[in-house]
Write an enzyme that holds these catalytic residues in place. Structure first.
Site: not given
Ligand code: GCW
Length: 651
Positions: A268, A347, A375
């Site tokens: 990333e 993820d 998240e």
């Protein structure tokens, strides 16, 4: 608002100890910590603690006769109203003390027993994605839902070490022994923690040390360039190697028990060894060599994939990436390099298969990374107790007879869910995720439900007997409820891009992030079979590769992760995929409403401040769950044209 919440250590839980006479034998900082705990409890409840052999009901004994000992196990014995904890290492004594705290009166009054306890996993760590400086998009804590950082504020160390020490105490009481204090996305201010700002990290280490917790630091692979002024960060360059060796020597001077580095490289947008034509093993081994003289470890993250993918390219599959990148490097990592693997291939979705990397690298020490910060699981506005998910992951056997918990030889890690919120975790019930992680890291095969009961008993202290059934009803099934009203059957994502809260079915469908569901008028799901798809299913060992390969053998809950099927496909449950989507989304919302009623009924039973906070959050959870239900159901109704067989309103 009152002060900081005591979480699972309210005064009340120390009463059984605080009303008795204790003798503590041994010396050293951790023994002093336990002594301090005992003295405080006795001051409150009238008992006594002595360092001399005297009459007692509790004996805590450190047998340090063999010299310094880092072992963490202890023996606990009780009979005739007395309890004894014996340990050969100071950490063992600390953990033995908290074992007695957890047992409460039973520690003294239960049937005679003699038990030896030791952690199954040596490294039990929390990673903080805390930024030193506020990031313009991610804020102070990346993916943090509990306020600011406990460590950093506006570019500086906060200096409130009391709060850090209180955190360390909570962590020690559930068995956690390592903390990484800054974000793995290392921006400029964070990078300097490694060099001229190491003193700030040393302060944190000083606050954690009395609780047996070692401090770790996230570093940027480009440090030799951005901090050292070198022209390169090439891991094989002698100057680069010398730079890391010198920097690490200074870290060790400031923090003699420093745990090591955490690195997100070539992931990333973070820099890494690829820029120099080197491998991840070259990169990890560079840092491992620098840490080796001091007994430190580098945790090298395996979260490596292409985030600039062309969504029209059906051959590239993000789920494959970690395995494809790392398995060819098995055996090449230094002994003190640990490859840190997210538990699933994508993820931290509400449902993913276990990463095929776990079990596929016998010559490499792996750590498994979980996500306590919610998240993708409600961002600490929704109740979502993750114990059952983690337990499923840790008990999963990539090969017959070897579970993920056993294969995690390099440790168990969770991304922390705390901040400077008075309740630590934003949602008061999210404290249970932190506690559960610590206890599962100690014993990955423990019953999650038993851990939840333990947490309730401690947290609700004197009210626990009355509150337990209601709290359990609210929490025990909350992860499955969350799964029901969000992305169906393992397909994942469908969240709002960027902040990842709330539904957006096509939010990432035409984006470069590699997280697709491929819904069309006929069906939905990602074909990851070997026969006709991306081949991902073939990354597993034979047993699971076969299970996941075909629609017929793939478990329902992962069906859309592995296969693209028509809406009319009949699941093992007997329902069609489309009807399953409708039903689970209605059920999920109903379950939230029911959980809310359960919680409301606890008014007047549990502490009013905590009650009010959770009650308020339930309003948002219910609103959000309905939003999910309506968007997902309408989306699939419009795509498929198939009506709900029960005739409910879907627009
Ligand atoms: O889950 C994703 C998050 C990023 C995070 C990344 C990672 C720290 O959306 O915010 O970055 O994973 O694990 O590195």
């Amino acid at each position: 608002m009152r002060g900081v919440d005591p979480a699972w250590l309210p005064d009340e839980v120390f009463r059984p100890i605080g009303t008795r006479r204790t003798v503590i034998r041994g010396s050293g900082p951790l023994v002093d910590t336990v002594h301090g705990e005992l003295a405080a409890a006795c001051a409150r409840y009238g008992g006594a603690v002595s360092r001399e052999p005297e009459a007692h009901e509790l004996l805590l004994e450190l047998d340090g006769s063999l010299g310094p000992d880092d072992s963490e196990g202890f023996t606990y014995e009780r009979g005739a109203g007395r309890a004894t904890v014996t340990a050969s290492g100071a950490r063992g004594l600390l953990y033995g003390f908290f074992h007695v705290v957890r047992l409460g009166e039973e520690a003294f009054l239960g049937e005679p027993v003699r038990e030896t306890h030791r952690p199954a996993v040596g490294l039990r760590m929390l990673d903080h994605w805390d930024n030193v400086a506020v990031h313009p998009v991610m804020g102070q804590v990346e993916r943090g839902y509990a306020g600011g950082s406990l460590f950093w504020e506006d570019g500086r160390a906060r200096g409130d070490l009391e709060r850090v020490a209180a955190y360390g105490r909570l962590l020690a009481s559930c068995g956690i022994n390592a903390v990484a204090v800054n974000n793995v996305n290392v921006h400029e201010a964070e990078a300097r923690l490694l060099t001229d700002r190491i003193g700030e990290v040393a302060e944190l280490a000083r606050a954690f040390r009395p609780y047996g917790i070692r401090t770790h630091l996230s570093v940027t692979f480009a440090a030799p360039i951005v901090l050292g002024g070198l022209a390169t960060a090439d891991p094989l360059d002698p100057e680069v190697r010398a730079w890391w060796a010198a920097a690490t020597a200074r870290v060790h001077e400031a923090i003699p028990d420093f745990g090591g580095y955490v690195v997100k490289a070539d992931s990333e947008g973070q820099p890494g060894p690829f820029a120099y034509g080197r491998t991840h093993a070259d990169g990890a081994n560079l840092l491992a060599a620098a840490l080796e003289p001091y007994g430190g470890t580098v945790h090298w993250r395996a979260f490596v994939y292409d985030h600039h993918q062309d969504w029209r390219d059906r051959t590239t599959d993000r789920a494959r990436a970690a395995y494809d990148h790392f398995t060819p490097l098995d055996g090449e990592f230094a002994a003190n390099a640990v490859l840190q693997v997210k538990h699933g291939p994508m993820d931290f979705q509400v449902r993913e298969p276990v990463s095929p990397l776990i079990g596929a690298m016998p010559g490499t020490r792996l750590a498994v990374e979980l996500q306590a910060t919610q998240e993708y699981t409600g961002q600490q506005r929704h109740v979502c107790w993750l114990g059952p998910m983690w337990s499923e992951v840790l008990r999963f056997e990539p090969e017959e007879g070897a579970s993920v918990g056993e294969l995690a030889r390099g440790g168990l890690v969770a991304v922390s869910n705390v901040g400077d919120d008075p309740f630590w975790t934003g949602h008061p019930l999210a404290q249970a995720n932190l506690y559960t992680f610590g206890r599962l890291a100690w014993r990955p095969d423990a019953e999650a439900g038993g851990i939840l009961d333990e947490w309730i008993g401690l947290t609700f202290g004197a009210e626990a007997a009355e509150a337990a059934a209601g709290v359990r009803a609210v929490m025990a099934g909350s992860w499955r409820t969350y799964e029901k009203y969000t992305a169906p059957l393992g397909v994942g994502f469908m969240v709002q891009p960027g902040h990842h809260y709330g539904p957006n079915v096509d939010g990432y469908e035409y984006s470069p992030w590699g997280t697709y569901h491929f819904a069309d008028r006929d069906g939905v799901g990602v074909d990851r079979s070997v026969a006709s798809g991306t081949g991902y299913a073939g990354q597993y060992g034979k047993r699971w590769a076969e299970v996941y390969e075909t629609v017929a053998s793939c478990p329902d809950e992962l069906l859309l992760f592995f296969h693209h099927v028509p809406y009319g496909h009949v699941l093992k449950s007997g329902k069609t995929v489309i009807q399953h989507i409708y039903d689970t989304h209605f059920e999920g919302v109903d379950e939230v409403a029911e959980a809310r009623r359960e919680w409301d009924a606890l008014a007047g039973v549990v502490d009013p401040v905590r009650h009010a906070r959770v009650a308020e959050l339930f309003g948002e959870q219910l609103r959000s769950a309905r939003e999910w239900r309506d968007q997902i159901n309408s989306y699939f109704f419009r795509k498929s044209g198939v009506p709900d067989e029960r005739g409910r309103t879907i627009c």
